[in-house]
Design a protein around this motif. Structure first.
Motif, PDB file in Angstrom:
ATOM      1  N   ALA A  11      14.848  -1.270  41.509  1.00  0.00           N
ATOM      2  CA  ALA A  11      13.408  -1.074  41.346  1.00  0.00           C
ATOM      3  C   ALA A  11      13.115   0.428  41.290  1.00  0.00           C
ATOM      4  CB  ALA A  11      12.653  -1.725  42.495  1.00  0.00           C
ATOM      5  N   MET A  12      13.826   1.190  42.128  1.00  0.00           N
ATOM      6  CA  MET A  12      13.607   2.640  42.124  1.00  0.00           C
ATOM      7  C   MET A  12      14.085   3.261  40.806  1.00  0.00           C
ATOM      8  SD  MET A  12      16.480   3.951  44.853  1.00  0.00           S
ATOM      9  CE  MET A  12      18.204   4.197  44.379  1.00  0.00           C
ATOM     10  N   ILE A  13      15.095   2.636  40.191  1.00  0.00           N
ATOM     11  CA  ILE A  13      15.593   3.133  38.898  1.00  0.00           C
ATOM     12  C   ILE A  13      14.535   2.873  37.819  1.00  0.00           C
ATOM     13  CG2 ILE A  13      17.454   2.962  37.164  1.00  0.00           C
ATOM     14  CD1 ILE A  13      18.398   3.901  39.992  1.00  0.00           C
ATOM     15  N   ALA A  14      13.975   1.661  37.850  1.00  0.00           N
ATOM     16  CA  ALA A  14      12.953   1.314  36.858  1.00  0.00           C
ATOM     17  C   ALA A  14      11.722   2.198  37.020  1.00  0.00           C
ATOM     18  CB  ALA A  14      12.585  -0.158  37.002  1.00  0.00           C
ATOM     19  N   SER A  15      11.341   2.459  38.284  1.00  0.00           N
ATOM     20  CA  SER A  15      10.167   3.289  38.540  1.00  0.00           C
ATOM     21  C   SER A  15      10.394   4.719  38.053  1.00  0.00           C
ATOM     22  CB  SER A  15       9.853   3.274  40.032  1.00  0.00           C
ATOM     23  OG  SER A  15       8.802   4.158  40.325  1.00  0.00           O
ATOM     24  N   ALA A  16      11.519   5.305  38.478  1.00  0.00           N
ATOM     25  CA  ALA A  16      11.840   6.672  38.040  1.00  0.00           C
ATOM     26  C   ALA A  16      11.961   6.708  36.518  1.00  0.00           C
ATOM     27  CB  ALA A  16      13.137   7.142  38.687  1.00  0.00           C
ATOM     28  N   GLY A  17      12.477   5.625  35.932  1.00  0.00           N
ATOM     29  CA  GLY A  17      12.639   5.542  34.489  1.00  0.00           C
ATOM     30  C   GLY A  17      11.294   5.595  33.767  1.00  0.00           C
ATOM     31  N   TRP A  18      10.328   4.918  34.315  1.00  0.00           N
ATOM     32  CA  TRP A  18       8.984   4.898  33.725  1.00  0.00           C
ATOM     33  C   TRP A  18       8.422   6.327  33.672  1.00  0.00           C
ATOM     34  CZ3 TRP A  18       3.861   5.930  35.055  1.00  0.00           C
ATOM     35  CH2 TRP A  18       2.853   5.247  34.335  1.00  0.00           C
ATOM     36  N   TYR A  19       8.565   7.056  34.789  1.00  0.00           N
ATOM     37  CA  TYR A  19       8.064   8.440  34.826  1.00  0.00           C
ATOM     38  C   TYR A  19       8.872   9.351  33.903  1.00  0.00           C
ATOM     39  CZ  TYR A  19       4.937   7.241  38.654  1.00  0.00           C
ATOM     40  OH  TYR A  19       3.930   6.691  39.402  1.00  0.00           O
ATOM     41  N   ARG A  20      10.183   9.139  33.853  1.00  0.00           N
ATOM     42  CA  ARG A  20      11.062   9.954  32.987  1.00  0.00           C
ATOM     43  C   ARG A  20      10.719   9.744  31.525  1.00  0.00           C
ATOM     44  NH1 ARG A  20      12.508  14.522  33.447  1.00  0.00           N
ATOM     45  NH2 ARG A  20      12.627  14.747  35.681  1.00  0.00           N
ATOM     46  N   LEU A  21      10.437   8.498  31.163  1.00  0.00           N
ATOM     47  CA  LEU A  21      10.101   8.166  29.777  1.00  0.00           C
ATOM     48  C   LEU A  21       8.796   8.867  29.400  1.00  0.00           C
ATOM     49  CD1 LEU A  21      10.873   6.482  27.307  1.00  0.00           C
ATOM     50  CD2 LEU A  21       9.663   4.545  28.313  1.00  0.00           C
ATOM     51  N   ARG A  22       7.879   8.881  30.340  1.00  0.00           N
ATOM     52  CA  ARG A  22       6.591   9.541  30.113  1.00  0.00           C
ATOM     53  C   ARG A  22       6.788  11.045  29.936  1.00  0.00           C
ATOM     54  NH1 ARG A  22       0.749   8.698  32.580  1.00  0.00           N
ATOM     55  NH2 ARG A  22       1.134   6.666  31.682  1.00  0.00           N
ATOM     56  N   LEU A  23       7.697  11.627  30.721  1.00  0.00           N
ATOM     57  CA  LEU A  23       7.913  13.078  30.661  1.00  0.00           C
ATOM     58  C   LEU A  23       8.774  13.493  29.466  1.00  0.00           C
ATOM     59  CD1 LEU A  23       8.681  13.847  34.422  1.00  0.00           C
ATOM     60  CD2 LEU A  23       6.679  14.637  33.159  1.00  0.00           C
ATOM     61  N   ASP A  24       9.858  12.768  29.217  1.00  0.00           N
ATOM     62  CA  ASP A  24      10.872  13.224  28.255  1.00  0.00           C
ATOM     63  C   ASP A  24      11.022  12.344  27.022  1.00  0.00           C
ATOM     64  OD1 ASP A  24      11.454  15.063  30.188  1.00  0.00           O
ATOM     65  OD2 ASP A  24      13.249  14.049  30.922  1.00  0.00           O
ATOM     66  N   GLY A  25      10.436  11.159  27.009  1.00  0.00           N
ATOM     67  CA  GLY A  25      10.691  10.231  25.907  1.00  0.00           C
ATOM     68  C   GLY A  25      12.042   9.560  26.094  1.00  0.00           C
ATOM     69  N   PRO A  26      12.475   8.737  25.114  1.00  0.00           N
ATOM     70  CA  PRO A  26      13.708   7.970  25.266  1.00  0.00           C
ATOM     71  C   PRO A  26      14.961   8.852  25.284  1.00  0.00           C
ATOM     72  CG  PRO A  26      12.375   7.114  23.453  1.00  0.00           C
ATOM     73  CD  PRO A  26      11.764   8.407  23.865  1.00  0.00           C
ATOM     74  N   THR A  27      16.027   8.337  25.878  1.00  0.00           N
ATOM     75  CA  THR A  27      17.324   9.016  25.892  1.00  0.00           C
ATOM     76  C   THR A  27      18.138   8.507  24.704  1.00  0.00           C
ATOM     77  OG1 THR A  27      17.232   8.952  28.306  1.00  0.00           O
ATOM     78  CG2 THR A  27      19.375   9.439  27.321  1.00  0.00           C
ATOM     79  N   SER A  28      18.909   9.413  24.093  1.00  0.00           N
ATOM     80  CA  SER A  28      19.736   9.019  22.952  1.00  0.00           C
ATOM     81  C   SER A  28      20.779   7.972  23.360  1.00  0.00           C
ATOM     82  CB  SER A  28      20.421  10.257  22.386  1.00  0.00           C
ATOM     83  OG  SER A  28      21.498   9.873  21.580  1.00  0.00           O
ATOM     84  N   LEU A  29      21.116   7.083  22.426  1.00  0.00           N
ATOM     85  CA  LEU A  29      22.076   6.014  22.735  1.00  0.00           C
ATOM     86  C   LEU A  29      23.525   6.503  22.767  1.00  0.00           C
ATOM     87  CD1 LEU A  29      20.509   3.009  20.799  1.00  0.00           C
ATOM     88  CD2 LEU A  29      20.593   3.348  23.278  1.00  0.00           C
TER      89      LEU A  29
END
Ligand SMILES: [Zn+2]
Lengths: 232, 347
Positions: B314-332
């Motif tokens: 859950a903490m990964i998903a939460s941090a992920g939401w904020y990271r996506l907002r700040l940086d956009g998606p990560t390359s595959l």
């Protein structure tokens, strides 16, 4: 049915797309141990080249080893996640079976050997049958010398393939009846995987994603040490 | 708020992030909506597989992750009542952690993102621990000081805003959780050491032995290896000493230092709140003293539930939401980094 083949058992990372029309595209790279970095972009590229949407894939075929542990896990985890999200079945094929497939037209005893590190090989023996090859031994692990003595004892004409055989070529040099072939097939190919899987898909030999796990043939060191300590 | 290039395209209040965590010995998946609403959080612990070895065996952990990753992910979706099409992004821990273990989660997460045609987000495990607090207390205000204590890390971090951290102090040798594991093993209390010492210490006297409080008055860094040596020496010199007293006194020494430094860090940096994170944050004495200290200082204390302190997705998903907002998606083509550090501003 369109098949996505995934291949990560050796230093090589590969994937291919194909079906009853044959292999539509295949991508292989072998620079460094970068399985996790390269696999998903390779799948994207292979689909683009084949002009196929990932959603059209109807079967995921994956190499279950034996081979590099981390590479296998990257391939199997990726394949299982794709099969799960696309809601399609899977087929697991052994890396050693796959290596035998391109040399199936030989009537000699076919032996495939993959580098197992630590001076050992993963190997198995095959014989030609109509339409392909049939494995006639278990998947095994042993030293190149173990394999060399087995081959000598069999007294048969042998065709030997695989990166493990190449790496330990000196162990087989003195054997008159053994021919070590470098057909450019020393790594299993994802394209062969698609062809093999297609034949099995026609027979509906599907597997549940949770039944597919890498074939390690070697227990974790900690487990081995533990049993030794306990005298088990 | 920080101006974010990603904005609301992927991260609005309704967007669901599937988080995946495989950095150590828990296989976890969770669905979190809008960065803070936990729809499901599934954790499959491998602790039993590793117990007899007295620590996590990387190869055994990697094999288990590979078996569990899809069933755990399927369970997280099922419990959230979601289908794959309802997921707006997939986040996975890319480090720090055990490389073979990390790669299982990263590989599965990238494949899911590819198949569902949604963004993939690389998440730093340490950053995720900092977000665990927000999941249960969305009202937490910056600046905030987080004491992150686990088997792998011991650090004090100042969170100035989302994605803006300053590392105020960290351990110079063993992590606090590692000290618990080593002392527990020495005392024959089994693995994992944290809960073992916590429970034995309940019936011991924390003042029976005065173990050293290393670097107590010296900055915000920590050191625990000397304390472990003192415990070993004390027991060797006093073979009849009560194990309960040793456990209680050792635990008191660790907690004293952790709490004193967290308190000092909050004062020095004008923090309005102090939060705990990491597996050691489940320790009863630490929770108790942390709360007392915050009350004395008039500071808002935040103690995540035990389930949120230990590794979870859950903490990964939460941090992920904020990271996506700040940086956009990560390359595959992203891999994993076993030594990934928290990206911090200069202290
Ligand atoms: Zn952690």
């Amino acid at each position: 049915m369109l098949i996505l083949g995934i291949e990560t058992a050796t230093m090589q990372v590969g994937c291919a797309v194909g079906g009853h029309e044959g292999v539509l595209s295949s991508v292989h790279s072998a620079k460094g141990k970068r399985h996790a970095e390269q696999l998903v972009p390779s799948i994207q590229f292979a689909c683009e080249q084949a002009r196929v949407e990932l959603a059209e894939i109807g079967l995921v075929a994956v190499d279950v080893g034996p081979g590099l542990f981390t590479g296998l896990r990257v391939g199997v985890a990726t394949a299982k996640a794709l099969a799960f999200s696309l809601k399609v079945p899977m087929i697991g094929v052994s890396s050693l079976d796959l290596l035998a497939f391109p040399v199936r037209f030989s009537n000699r005893l076919i032996v495939t050997a993959i580098d197992a590190r630590r001076g050992e090989l993963y190997y198995a023996c095959y014989r030609q049958v109509p339409g392909g090859v049939q494995r006639i031994t278990d998947l095994q692990i042993g030293s190149p010398d173990d394999l060399a003595s087995e081959l000598l004892a069999s007294g048969e004409e042998v065709l030997l393939v695989g990166d493990g055989a190449q790496r330990h070529a000196e162990s087989f040099e003195g054997l008159a009846k053994v021919e070590l072939v470098d057909t450019g097939n020393s790594h299993p190919s994802a394209a062969a995987r698609v062809e093999l899987a297609h034949a099995r898909a026609l027979r509906e030999e599907f597997e549940r994603p949770d039944a597919i796990e890498p074939v390690y043939l070697r227990r974790p060191d900690a487990e081995i040490n533990w049993s030794t300590r306990d005298g088990r | 708020m920080v101006d974010a290039p990603g904005d609301d395209r992927w991260t609005n209040a309704g967007s669901v992030v599937l988080g995946i965590e495989t950095s150590c010995d828990e296989t976890a998946a969770a669905c979190v909506r809008g960065g803070g609403d936990v729809l499901s959080s599934v954790v499959s612990s491998q602790v039993d597989l590793h117990a007899r070895y007295g620590g996590v065996v990387p190869e055994i952990a990697s094999r288990a992750h590979n078996e569990l990753i899809i069933p755990v992910t399927a369970r997280a979706l099922f419990e959230a009542g979601l289908d794959g099409e309802d997921v707006d992004a997939v986040a996975a821990t890319t480090g720090p952690g055990l490389i073979g273990a990390l790669l299982v989660g990263v590989s599965a997460a990238k494949a899911l993102a590819l198949a569902w045609d949604v963004p993939f987000i690389s998440v730093n495990h340490l950053e995720a621990h900092l977000y665990a607090g927000f999941l249960e207390e969305p009202e937490l205000k910056f600046p905030l000081v987080v004491l992150l204590v686990s088997g792998g890390h011991t650090m004090l971090v100042l969170m100035e805003d989302h994605g803006r951290y300053r590392l105020l102090g960290q351990t110079l040798d063993d992590a606090a959780g590692e000290a618990f594991d080593k002392v527990a093993r020495f005392l024959g209390l089994g693995y994992p050491g944290g809960p073992a010492i916590d429970s034995v210490a309940m019936s011991g006297d924390p003042e029976a032995i005065r173990f050293p409080r290393s670097m107590m008055d010296d900055g915000l860094d920590f050191s625990f290896s000397g304390l472990k040596t003192s415990v070993v020496n004390h027991v060797r010199n006093n073979p009849s000493v009560s194990t309960e007293d040793v456990a209680a006194s050792f635990q008191a020494a660790v907690v004293d230092v952790l709490v004193a430094k967290a308190r000092r860090a909050a004062q020095q940096h004008g923090a309005t709140a102090l939060a705990l994170g990491g597996g050691v944050a489940a320790n009863s004495l630490l929770r108790e003293q942390f709360l007392t200290a915050c009350t004395e200082d008039g500071m808002h204390a935040f103690l995540p539930s035990r389930a949120m302190c230990t590794d979870n997705a859950a903490m990964i998903a939460s941090a992920g939401w904020y990271r996506l907002r700040l940086d956009g998606p990560t390359s595959l083509d992203c891999g994993a980094d076993p030594n990934l550090r928290l990206s911090t501003l200069p202290a």
